[in-house]
Design an enzyme around this catalytic site. Structure first.
Site, PDB file in Angstrom:
ATOM      1  N   GLY A 135       0.843  -1.194   0.000  1.00 11.04           N
ATOM      2  CA  GLY A 135       0.000   0.000   0.000  1.00 11.04           C
ATOM      3  C   GLY A 135       0.873   1.237   0.000  1.00 11.04           C
ATOM      4  N   ILE A 159      -2.801  -0.871  -5.014  1.00  8.93           N
ATOM      5  CA  ILE A 159      -3.942  -1.439  -5.727  1.00  8.93           C
ATOM      6  C   ILE A 159      -4.624  -0.433  -6.645  1.00  8.93           C
ATOM      7  CG2 ILE A 159      -5.685  -0.926  -3.961  1.00  8.93           C
ATOM      8  CD1 ILE A 159      -6.847  -3.735  -4.512  1.00  8.93           C
ATOM      9  N   ASN A 193      -2.874  -6.636  -5.647  1.00 10.07           N
ATOM     10  CA  ASN A 193      -3.738  -6.815  -4.486  1.00 10.07           C
ATOM     11  C   ASN A 193      -3.038  -7.812  -3.560  1.00 10.07           C
ATOM     12  OD1 ASN A 193      -5.700  -7.382  -2.599  1.00 10.07           O
ATOM     13  ND2 ASN A 193      -7.355  -7.641  -4.078  1.00 10.07           N
ATOM     14  N   THR A 194      -2.312  -7.296  -2.581  1.00 12.14           N
ATOM     15  CA  THR A 194      -1.499  -8.169  -1.727  1.00 12.14           C
ATOM     16  C   THR A 194      -2.350  -9.034  -0.809  1.00 12.14           C
ATOM     17  OG1 THR A 194      -1.244  -6.362  -0.140  1.00 12.14           O
ATOM     18  CG2 THR A 194       0.484  -6.638  -1.771  1.00 12.14           C
ATOM     19  N   ASP A 216      -5.653   1.440   5.717  1.00 15.59           N
ATOM     20  CA  ASP A 216      -7.064   1.780   5.952  1.00 15.59           C
ATOM     21  C   ASP A 216      -7.513   1.153   7.277  1.00 15.59           C
ATOM     22  OD1 ASP A 216      -9.810   2.128   5.913  1.00 15.59           O
ATOM     23  OD2 ASP A 216     -10.000   1.695   3.777  1.00 15.59           O
ATOM     24  N   THR A 291       6.309   9.412   4.424  1.00 18.84           N
ATOM     25  CA  THR A 291       5.086   9.030   3.727  1.00 18.84           C
ATOM     26  C   THR A 291       4.133  10.221   3.677  1.00 18.84           C
ATOM     27  OG1 THR A 291       3.926   8.264   5.717  1.00 18.84           O
ATOM     28  CG2 THR A 291       5.312   6.666   4.584  1.00 18.84           C
ATOM     29  N   GLU A 293       0.916  10.237   4.193  1.00 20.41           N
ATOM     30  CA  GLU A 293       0.021  10.205   5.355  1.00 20.41           C
ATOM     31  C   GLU A 293       0.748  10.673   6.609  1.00 20.41           C
ATOM     32  OE1 GLU A 293      -3.208   9.571   5.921  1.00 20.41           O
ATOM     33  OE2 GLU A 293      -3.501   9.571   3.756  1.00 20.41           O
TER      34      GLU A 293
END
Length: 317
Positions: A135, A159, A193-194, A216, A291, A293
């Site tokens: 991600g 993703i 999509n891990t 998330d 990052t 975020e």
């Protein structure tokens, strides 16, 4: 009066639709320009915006190898390829979606990955990918880790299509800007999509580090099954990790932090790394500050909860 209101609303809807078309056209033109050879301009996020989260259980159209031996890493790390491409290199993942997956994965992820990542005879690399950022978002951590770990191949897994394309364009621009020093050749990004296909890409014990940064939180209890850390997924992380390898986690949500700590410490293949080791690990500082975020949490003066987990050796049977 009623007709006047309807006409006004229709005009408003028409203007809104036109504005959306204009934005889409500008986005497509900008991305097409970024694909031109020799473009060293760093991409701008506003042309790659996408919803913050994607449903990992949806049927995304993905390309992935049926087995790690069929993954052609030279597409992402051409400077580390040690042999020439072979003539007979069919890509099963594109020939028959029914044979390799059940998700209709025929199309490549970002458009610029025109060469298939799946091959019966993939080119060999001089070293394996050892670090994965699950991600990876807009690639802040990847770009920061590249000079910190110049001799290690680092992979971002994301993703979302547009976000993956942004990171790919970012890496391409950085490689051009630093072509004299050959920097950033050790990082790549892949749309994947891990939660479903991590073992398709990596051999047992291949990775030394996995980063899970600000995933998330899926606050609702019925959504907890979509969290990137769970009993099942931790077993997959254990499978692809080398004994002694470390999983790095960070979040600004206390409940999610406690969830991740609970699930990793309960797993027989992991133990929590001591606070002293965490403080002395240079990757932790990068993870906290580089990052997107992390920077947002910093601006909002929020909390960052960090926990590291070491992969234990398998028991002798």
């Amino acid at each position: 009066m009623g007709n006047a209101k309807q006409n006004k609303q229709s005009q408003k809807n028409g203007d809104s639709a036109k504005a959306k078309r204009d934005r889409r056209q500008k986005r497509e033109e900008y991305r097409a320009a970024m694909k031109q050879e020799g473009v060293a301009e760093l991409p701008r996020k506003k042309f790659y915006r996408q919803r913050a989260h994607a449903n990992p259980f949806s049927d995304h159209r993905l390309v992935y190898p049926p087995h790690p031996d069929m993954m052609d890493w030279s597409v992402l790390y051409p400077d580390y390829a040690v042999d020439e491409p072979k003539e007979d290199t069919p890509a099963p993942a594109q020939e028959s979606s029914e044979q390799s997956v059940q998700e209709g994965q025929q199309e490549t992820s970002p458009e610029s990955q025109s060469q298939s990542i799946v091959s019966l005879n993939p080119r060999k690399l001089s070293k394996q990918v050892e670090v994965a950022d699950i991600g990876c978002g807009f690639g802040g951590l990847l770009v920061a880790l590249a000079p910190l770990m110049p001799d290690t191949l680092i992979l971002g897994l994301e993703i979302r299509v547009s976000v993956t394309q942004f990171v790919e364009d970012r890496i391409k621009a950085l490689r051009l800007k630093h072509k004299d020093t050959q920097a950033y050749r050790n990082v790549g990004v892949l749309r994947a999509n891990t939660m479903k296909f991590l073992p398709n890409f990596f051999h047992k014990g291949q990775l030394t580090k996995i980063f899970i940064c600000f995933p998330d939180p899926h606050f609702k209890a019925r959504k907890h099954k979509q969290r990137i850390v769970s009993t099942t997924l931790n077993s997959e992380y254990a499978y692809v990790m080398r004994p002694g390898g470390v999983v790095y986690t960070i979040t600004d949500v206390l409940d999610l932090h406690e969830w991740m700590v609970q699930h990793f410490t309960a797993h027989p293949s992991f133990e929590r790394v001591s606070e002293e080791e965490v403080e002395n690990d240079p990757c932790v500082g990068v993870m906290k500050t580089e990052t997107e975020e992390g920077k947002k949490v910093e601006r909002n003066k929020g909390n960052k909860y960090v926990a590291l987990f070491r992969r234990l050796p398998d028991p002798e049977w």
